[in-house]
Design an enzyme around this catalytic site. Structure first.
Site, PDB file in Angstrom:
ATOM      1  N   ASP A   1       0.762  -1.225  -0.137  1.00 27.73           N
ATOM      2  CA  ASP A   1       0.097  -0.007   0.006  1.00 27.73           C
ATOM      3  C   ASP A   1       0.826   1.264   0.169  1.00 27.73           C
ATOM      4  O   ASP A   1       2.006   1.176   0.626  1.00 27.73           O
ATOM      5  CB  ASP A   1      -0.869  -0.126   1.147  1.00 27.73           C
ATOM      6  CG  ASP A   1      -1.987   1.062   0.918  1.00 27.73           C
ATOM      7  OD1 ASP A   1      -1.879   2.225   0.950  1.00 27.73           O
ATOM      8  OD2 ASP A   1      -3.332   0.462   0.886  1.00 27.73           O
TER       9      ASP A   1
ATOM     10  N   GLY B   1     -37.689  -3.760  -1.704  1.00 33.25           N
ATOM     11  CA  GLY B   1     -36.837  -3.411  -0.915  1.00 33.25           C
ATOM     12  C   GLY B   1     -36.745  -1.776  -1.630  1.00 33.25           C
ATOM     13  O   GLY B   1     -37.422  -1.328  -2.401  1.00 33.25           O
TER      14      GLY B   1
ATOM     15  N   GLY C   1     -27.138  -1.231  -3.513  1.00 34.14           N
ATOM     16  CA  GLY C   1     -26.139  -0.010  -3.269  1.00 34.14           C
ATOM     17  C   GLY C   1     -24.772  -0.802  -3.150  1.00 34.14           C
ATOM     18  O   GLY C   1     -24.676  -1.915  -3.421  1.00 34.14           O
TER      19      GLY C   1
ATOM     20  N   CYS D   1     -19.984  -2.546  -5.406  1.00 41.21           N
ATOM     21  CA  CYS D   1     -19.931  -3.372  -6.625  1.00 41.21           C
ATOM     22  C   CYS D   1     -21.154  -3.647  -7.593  1.00 41.21           C
ATOM     23  O   CYS D   1     -21.062  -3.038  -8.705  1.00 41.21           O
ATOM     24  CB  CYS D   1     -19.870  -5.025  -6.023  1.00 41.21           C
ATOM     25  SG  CYS D   1     -18.461  -5.272  -5.395  1.00 41.21           S
TER      26      CYS D   1
END
Length: 447
Positions: free
Chosen positions: A30, A270, A274, A277
């Site tokens: 990272d 629903g 979201g 992905c």
């Protein structure tokens, strides 16, 4: 096996600790020094159930470490996994980070006789690995495919369930452009006993997108049916879907009784999908199709239905009250799903924005995602009160909206909700359990 993972975000870190737990030697890379320092003392920078304990375990066994140095991570590795982000830019994925990784790895290969298999784990559109990634590696190294290996190994991790999904997968896709890389991937995944799909890299890339696009399509068609049920009246969409679920093609009947596959959780009304992905992947697949001259009518419809779905909550409340101005409203759940702090494309962002536009008084609660939600919603956060104990807010609220399906919100049935409006956007509680409240939901007309 010695593995370098470039990128220690959600996919990279979960993959790294899980590979290490299976006995591999893993180095995660990272660029952020503070993240590397945290990881090396056992503190993950993302929330995922079971991750802190697993990270500490693999650190203690000396099978996992983090670094900022790409070259040192790959000089002894057999496989380098590219697991950097591919954010969405106007519906298309941004491949800059993947491109930069390929260049860095290629620069190392230029000065080393070491044979390395470079495997993309980031979600990329079909045709990325065998074109752009290969070209960058060849240009930076001055070598051709064969002097290095190339593969694509998509992830299928659900946030909140990622450790379990990695350790107990339903399938593993081994995309490859050369036999040596396939052999290495087969060795890497030898401890896993599940179906393994061996394909070229383009097919591996498309499997990931097709998987998510089909899941998203199921969600949107169910929500469109639910909206129609509410418009017709006298029909509860949840009862309709229970009947659909009993089709033996969804719920097979065996000698042990009827099965209830997890796919059925995507066939419930629903307020939309979201997360990091489904929205991004459907948009990227649509954009790729349109760039090839295909209309992509189905995916356009899936996205249109989803974009409008969260608006059902406030529009239904406005039909009931006339105006929401000044109405005391408590929103339970801010992440896109329970047990995560991820608010990317969360329906709660749209719901809260709609409530603020309607001039409602808004309080919000989420056990993990409040800080991320504040960042996502920007200056509008100044008009919201964030609670640390939602149960104490029930007396204050006139309207309670269950926006994520977290089991703790089921305790609402034991609290004093007489005379209040409960909007259960995720069908978490039984309406009969709150007989003194005005129970509203998606897919059923107001009484």
């Amino acid at each position: 096996m010695r593995i370098a993972i470039i990128g220690s975000g959600y996919v990279g870190l979960v993959s790294g600790v899980c590979f290490a737990a299976k006995g591999n030697d893993v180095t995660c890379v990272d660029l952020r020094k503070d993240i590397v320092a945290q990881l090396n003392v056992g503190v993950p920078h993302i929330h995922e159930r079971g991750l802190p304990e697993l990270l500490k375990s693999v650190l203690a066994s000396a099978r996992f470490r983090a670094t900022t140095d790409v070259h040192s991570s790959i000089e002894t590795a057999e496989i380098a996994l590219i697991a950097v982000g591919t954010p969405s830019e106007n519906g298309a994925i941004d491949l800059n980070a993947v491109r930069q990784c390929a260049r860095q790895i290629g620069a190392y290969l230029a000065t080393s006789p070491h044979h390395l298999s470079v495997v993309v784990k980031s979600t990329v559109i079909a045709g990325t690995t065998d074109t752009m990634v290969r070209q960058e590696l060849e240009h930076s190294s001055g070598k051709k495919l064969g002097a290095f290996g190339l593969g694509m190994n998509p992830e299928f991790l659900r946030e909140g369930e990622a450790i379990e999904d990695f350790m107990e997968p339903d399938r593993i896709v081994l995309g490859h452009e050369d036999e040596r890389t396939l052999v290495r991937l087969q060795e890497l995944y030898a401890p896993w006993n599940c179906d393994k799909v061996r394909v070229n890299t383009r097919t591996a890339e498309m499997i990931k997108y097709a998987n998510n696009a089909i899941l998203a399509t199921q969600i949107s068609i169910v929500n469109e049916v639910a909206n129609l049920c509410a418009a017709i009246g006298g029909v509860d969409a949840l009862d309709v879907m229970r009947g659909v679920h009993l089709d033996k093609r969804w719920s097979p009947i065996t000698s042990f009784g009827r099965l209830a596959p997890q796919i059925l959780t995507y066939l419930v009304p629903g307020c939309g999908f979201g997360g990091s992905c489904l929205p991004k992947d459907v948009q990227a697949l649509r954009t790729q199709g349109e760039s090839l001259g295909l209309p992509m009518d189905m995916l356009n419809a899936v996205l249109d239905v989803n974009a409008a779905q969260s608006g059902q909550i406030v529009s239904t409340l406005e039909r009931k009250f006339g105006t929401l101005s000044g109405r005391r409203t408590l929103v339970l759940g801010l992440s896109f799903k329970p047990d995560t702090d991820d608010v990317r494309e969360s329906a709660s962002i749209k719901i809260v924005r709609d409530l603020l536009r309607a001039e409602a008084q808004v309080k919000c609660y989420d056990p993990l995602a409040a800080e991320n939600f504040k960042l996502a919603i920007g200056s509008a956060a100044n008009r919201i009160q964030f609670s640390s104990d939602w149960r104490h807010e029930i007396e204050w609220a006139e309207i309670v909206i269950i926006a994520t399906r977290a089991q703790e919100y089921g305790e609402l049935t034991s609290l004093q909700v007489a005379g209040k409006t409960v909007f259960d956007a995720r069908r978490l509680i039984d309406p009969a359990a709150v007989p003194t409240a005005d129970y509203l939901t998606i897919g059923r007309r107001l009484n």
